[in-house]
Design a protein around this motif. Structure first.
Motif, PDB file in Angstrom:
ATOM      1  N   ASP A   1      -0.811 -14.089  -0.460  1.00 12.56           N
ATOM      2  CA  ASP A   1      -0.446 -15.451  -0.824  1.00 12.56           C
ATOM      3  C   ASP A   1      -1.004 -15.747  -2.208  1.00 12.56           C
ATOM      4  O   ASP A   1      -2.208 -15.579  -2.448  1.00 12.56           O
ATOM      5  CB  ASP A   1      -0.996 -16.442   0.206  1.00 12.56           C
ATOM      6  CG  ASP A   1      -0.487 -17.866  -0.024  1.00 12.56           C
ATOM      7  OD1 ASP A   1       0.664 -18.020  -0.477  1.00 12.56           O
ATOM      8  OD2 ASP A   1      -1.235 -18.812   0.259  1.00 12.56           O
ATOM      9  N   ASN A   2      -0.139 -16.136  -3.122  1.00 11.24           N
ATOM     10  CA  ASN A   2      -0.547 -16.482  -4.490  1.00 11.24           C
ATOM     11  C   ASN A   2      -1.385 -15.390  -5.143  1.00 11.24           C
ATOM     12  O   ASN A   2      -2.408 -15.653  -5.774  1.00 11.24           O
ATOM     13  CB  ASN A   2      -1.316 -17.813  -4.496  1.00 11.24           C
ATOM     14  CG  ASN A   2      -0.424 -18.983  -4.133  1.00 11.24           C
ATOM     15  OD1 ASN A   2       0.730 -19.046  -4.529  1.00 11.24           O
ATOM     16  ND2 ASN A   2      -0.979 -19.909  -3.356  1.00 11.24           N
ATOM     17  N   GLY A   3      -0.955 -14.144  -4.960  1.00 10.75           N
ATOM     18  CA  GLY A   3      -1.621 -13.029  -5.618  1.00 10.75           C
ATOM     19  C   GLY A   3      -2.929 -12.604  -4.997  1.00 10.75           C
ATOM     20  O   GLY A   3      -3.673 -11.813  -5.596  1.00 10.75           O
ATOM     21  N   GLU A   4      -3.232 -13.086  -3.791  1.00 12.59           N
ATOM     22  CA  GLU A   4      -4.475 -12.723  -3.116  1.00 12.59           C
ATOM     23  C   GLU A   4      -4.167 -12.067  -1.774  1.00 12.59           C
ATOM     24  O   GLU A   4      -3.325 -12.557  -1.019  1.00 12.59           O
ATOM     25  CB  GLU A   4      -5.354 -13.956  -2.910  1.00 12.59           C
ATOM     26  CG  GLU A   4      -6.766 -13.632  -2.462  1.00 12.59           C
ATOM     27  CD  GLU A   4      -7.680 -14.843  -2.509  1.00 12.59           C
ATOM     28  OE1 GLU A   4      -8.801 -14.723  -3.032  1.00 12.59           O
ATOM     29  OE2 GLU A   4      -7.278 -15.909  -2.012  1.00 12.59           O
ATOM     30  N   LEU A   5      -4.830 -10.953  -1.505  1.00 14.03           N
ATOM     31  CA  LEU A   5      -4.690 -10.269  -0.222  1.00 14.03           C
ATOM     32  C   LEU A   5      -5.668 -10.870   0.773  1.00 14.03           C
ATOM     33  O   LEU A   5      -6.876 -10.950   0.495  1.00 14.03           O
ATOM     34  CB  LEU A   5      -4.953  -8.767  -0.365  1.00 14.03           C
ATOM     35  CG  LEU A   5      -3.819  -7.918  -0.955  1.00 14.03           C
ATOM     36  CD1 LEU A   5      -3.739  -8.098  -2.475  1.00 14.03           C
ATOM     37  CD2 LEU A   5      -4.016  -6.438  -0.614  1.00 14.03           C
ATOM     38  N   HIS A   6      -5.155 -11.278   1.932  1.00 18.52           N
ATOM     39  CA  HIS A   6      -5.968 -11.838   3.006  1.00 18.52           C
ATOM     40  C   HIS A   6      -5.933 -10.849   4.173  1.00 18.52           C
ATOM     41  O   HIS A   6      -4.875 -10.609   4.757  1.00 18.52           O
ATOM     42  CB  HIS A   6      -5.418 -13.199   3.429  1.00 18.52           C
ATOM     43  CG  HIS A   6      -5.435 -14.216   2.345  1.00 18.52           C
ATOM     44  ND1 HIS A   6      -6.412 -15.193   2.238  1.00 18.52           N
ATOM     45  CD2 HIS A   6      -4.608 -14.421   1.292  1.00 18.52           C
ATOM     46  CE1 HIS A   6      -6.185 -15.943   1.181  1.00 18.52           C
ATOM     47  NE2 HIS A   6      -5.088 -15.504   0.592  1.00 18.52           N
ATOM     48  N   CYS A   7      -7.081 -10.270   4.498  1.00 17.30           N
ATOM     49  CA  CYS A   7      -7.168  -9.167   5.462  1.00 17.30           C
ATOM     50  C   CYS A   7      -7.971  -9.601   6.686  1.00 17.30           C
ATOM     51  O   CYS A   7      -8.989 -10.308   6.561  1.00 17.30           O
ATOM     52  CB  CYS A   7      -7.857  -7.960   4.828  1.00 17.30           C
ATOM     53  SG  CYS A   7      -7.158  -7.463   3.226  1.00 17.30           S
ATOM     54  N   PHE A   8      -7.543  -9.136   7.860  1.00 13.69           N
ATOM     55  CA  PHE A   8      -8.165  -9.505   9.129  1.00 13.69           C
ATOM     56  C   PHE A   8      -8.382  -8.243   9.956  1.00 13.69           C
ATOM     57  O   PHE A   8      -7.457  -7.461  10.165  1.00 13.69           O
ATOM     58  CB  PHE A   8      -7.279 -10.494   9.889  1.00 13.69           C
ATOM     59  CG  PHE A   8      -6.943 -11.728   9.094  1.00 13.69           C
ATOM     60  CD1 PHE A   8      -7.716 -12.879   9.204  1.00 13.69           C
ATOM     61  CD2 PHE A   8      -5.862 -11.735   8.208  1.00 13.69           C
ATOM     62  CE1 PHE A   8      -7.408 -14.017   8.459  1.00 13.69           C
ATOM     63  CE2 PHE A   8      -5.549 -12.868   7.466  1.00 13.69           C
ATOM     64  CZ  PHE A   8      -6.324 -14.005   7.585  1.00 13.69           C
ATOM     65  N   ILE A   9      -9.602  -8.069  10.461  1.00  8.09           N
ATOM     66  CA  ILE A   9      -9.960  -6.851  11.192  1.00  8.09           C
ATOM     67  C   ILE A   9     -10.700  -7.220  12.477  1.00  8.09           C
ATOM     68  O   ILE A   9     -11.665  -7.993  12.437  1.00  8.09           O
ATOM     69  CB  ILE A   9     -10.872  -5.937  10.349  1.00  8.09           C
ATOM     70  CG1 ILE A   9     -10.189  -5.567   9.028  1.00  8.09           C
ATOM     71  CG2 ILE A   9     -11.245  -4.674  11.123  1.00  8.09           C
ATOM     72  CD1 ILE A   9     -11.083  -4.790   8.077  1.00  8.09           C
ATOM     73  N   PRO A  10     -10.288  -6.662  13.637  1.00 11.90           N
ATOM     74  CA  PRO A  10     -11.067  -6.842  14.868  1.00 11.90           C
ATOM     75  C   PRO A  10     -12.248  -5.859  14.878  1.00 11.90           C
ATOM     76  O   PRO A  10     -12.236  -4.847  15.577  1.00 11.90           O
ATOM     77  CB  PRO A  10     -10.043  -6.541  15.968  1.00 11.90           C
ATOM     78  CG  PRO A  10      -9.105  -5.556  15.340  1.00 11.90           C
ATOM     79  CD  PRO A  10      -9.045  -5.907  13.884  1.00 11.90           C
ATOM     80  N   HIS A  11     -13.273  -6.177  14.093  1.00 10.75           N
ATOM     81  CA  HIS A  11     -14.389  -5.268  13.865  1.00 10.75           C
ATOM     82  C   HIS A  11     -15.159  -5.027  15.163  1.00 10.75           C
ATOM     83  O   HIS A  11     -15.636  -5.967  15.796  1.00 10.75           O
ATOM     84  CB  HIS A  11     -15.311  -5.869  12.806  1.00 10.75           C
ATOM     85  CG  HIS A  11     -16.410  -4.963  12.358  1.00 10.75           C
ATOM     86  ND1 HIS A  11     -17.586  -5.427  11.843  1.00 10.75           N
ATOM     87  CD2 HIS A  11     -16.510  -3.616  12.344  1.00 10.75           C
ATOM     88  CE1 HIS A  11     -18.367  -4.415  11.515  1.00 10.75           C
ATOM     89  NE2 HIS A  11     -17.742  -3.299  11.813  1.00 10.75           N
TER      90      HIS A  11
END
Length: 441
Positions: free
Chosen positions: A404-414
């Motif tokens: 979104d708007n040139g930013e990577l948003h990452c989500f991990i079930p650590h």
């Protein structure tokens, strides 16, 4: 066949492991004394620069990556599972995941809920978790899908409705596939609609990887079936294809049990299709062979070229494939390790195999998946062992992201216990070091 030694390793099949999650009371979320990267053990206090331990989130990454923990599992033994997020038509960030236990290991009672968190300020703050679907059966992961020119959000995925799937005889993961939809930005959802392919109406399988829509408006959703009565496990990969926006579906490459698999292993699963334009679709799949595999369709997903291994080293773990904001460049996150050189089946008890999920690297392709760049390190687990199950101790797989708007948003079930949220600018992709760059410093 690409490389032999390759940065070795493997993984566990989250959708298929019986979880033994006894918690060791004296070592919760402690930074490990040593951290392994490419089979080299480094003191956690002396990692090769610019890699650094982020003590508050339990990973090692880089200073330009913003990190936080959004949620901890509601109970230690149950855990949480596949984290998936999207930007809603209204511009909110919507994150959803099952919390409370996994649906698969032969459970005949409700153990989890699909929780949702929402951010109205581009990820700066997040709401408290709420139950997304108030239903009487367990959930697998949320597959977010917003068709082109639509304000409707779909939630596709496995639907293990009690009485509609078998929890015995090795069929405990195969369930109907279906979807719900929301017309109010993900606040409320419809009842489930089940997918009944015209050529196999009683199809049962698993779907937890992102889907795609082609330029023609065709919907493609990966699904696989597993049979644990075989030793070792057998899996077959399929695609569900709809030309009429989900009204009717066809199972590809044909009805059960003729799905795709890697010969010599009897396995292929968790396929991720992605539209690459001009009637072409790229499909990346999981296998226990030591690489991610792929195929391409040139006719809007109707027929597919023979599957081949990519050069991306990966254990028995899912593809994590996305597009950059140019809508052309593919980015594939992979573990870059594979240690299961004598594959005999999945086991969450083998430490050296489970450790293969501890590192996340990424490679880029600018030619529709034909070739890939040299891997760059994204992160590595930095927490010491805290569980008797290694299946949890090193888990950094099943990552999801949106841009979104040139930013990577990452989500991990650590570690299947906490939701990690990482964000960084797309312009910083070239700052992440390759293995050669990292180790020569």
């Amino acid at each position: 066949m690409p490389g032999k030694k390759l940065f070795l390793s493997i993984s566990a099949f989250v959708a298929s492991q019986t979880i033994s999650a006894q918690f060791l009371s004296d070592s919760t979320d402690r930074i490990a004394d040593t951290i392994q990267i490419q089979d080299i053990n480094f003191p956690s206090s002396k990692l090769p620069r610019p890699l650094q331990v982020m003590n508050d989130v339990g990973i090692a990454t880089f200073s330009w990556v913003k990190t936080s923990v959004l949620h901890y599992a509601r109970n230690k033994s149950g855990g949480l599972y596949e984290t998936r997020a999207t930007v809603t038509p209204g511009g909110d960030y919507l994150l959803m995941f099952p919390d409370g236990g996994h649906y698969g290991p032969g459970k005949d009672k409700k153990v989890n809920d699909m929780l949702s968190l929402r951010s109205k300020d581009k990820g700066k703050t997040w709401s408290k978790p709420v139950v997304a679907f108030d239903i009487d059966y367990n959930q697998h992961g949320f597959i977010p899908f917003i068709p082109k020119n639509s304000k409707r959000i779909y939630a596709f995925g496995t639907q293990p409705v009690f009485g509609m799937y078998k929890s015995t005889d090795g069929q405990h993961e195969n369930a109907p596939i279906g979807y719900r939809y929301s017309d109010d930005d993900g606040y409320t959802w419809s009842e489930v609609r089940f997918i009944r392919p015209v050529n196999d109406p009683e199809f049962r399988g698993m779907s937890v990887m992102r889907m795609t829509e082609t330029d023609r408006g065709t919907w493609l959703l990966g699904s696989h079936e597993g049979d644990w009565s075989y030793k070792p496990l057998i899996t077959r990969q399929y695609l569900l294809r709809s030309e009429d926006k989900g009204l009717t579906w066809e199972l590809l490459p044909g009805k059960r049990h003729g799905g795709w698999h890697v010969k010599g292993f009897g396995r292929m699963d968790e396929g991720r299709p992605i539209n690459i334009g001009n009637d072409k679709v790229f499909l990346m799949t999981r296998s226990p062979e030591g690489h991610l595999w792929s195929s391409t369709s040139s006719d809007d997903g109707k027929t597919w070229a023979p599957f081949k291994p990519t050069p991306l080293v990966h254990p028995d773990a899912p593809p994590m494939l996305f597009k950059l904001s140019d809508n052309k460049t593919l980015i594939a996150f992979h573990h870059n390790r594979h240690h299961d050189l004598n594959y005999t089946g999945l086991s969450g008890s083998k430490k050296e195999i489970m450790m293969d999920r501890s590192e996340l690297w990424f490679s880029l392709s600018e030619d529709d998946g034909a070739t890939w760049s040299e891997p760059r390190l994204f992160l590595v687990n930095a927490l010491a062992e805290a569980y008797t199950s290694h299946f949890r101790n090193y888990q950094c797989s099943y990552m999801d992201l949106f841009i979104d708007n040139g930013e990577l948003h990452c989500f991990i079930p650590h570690r299947w216990q906490r939701v990690l949220y990482l964000r960084f600018s797309e312009t910083d992709l070239n700052k992440f070091p390759t293995g050669r760059e990292l180790l020569k410093k």
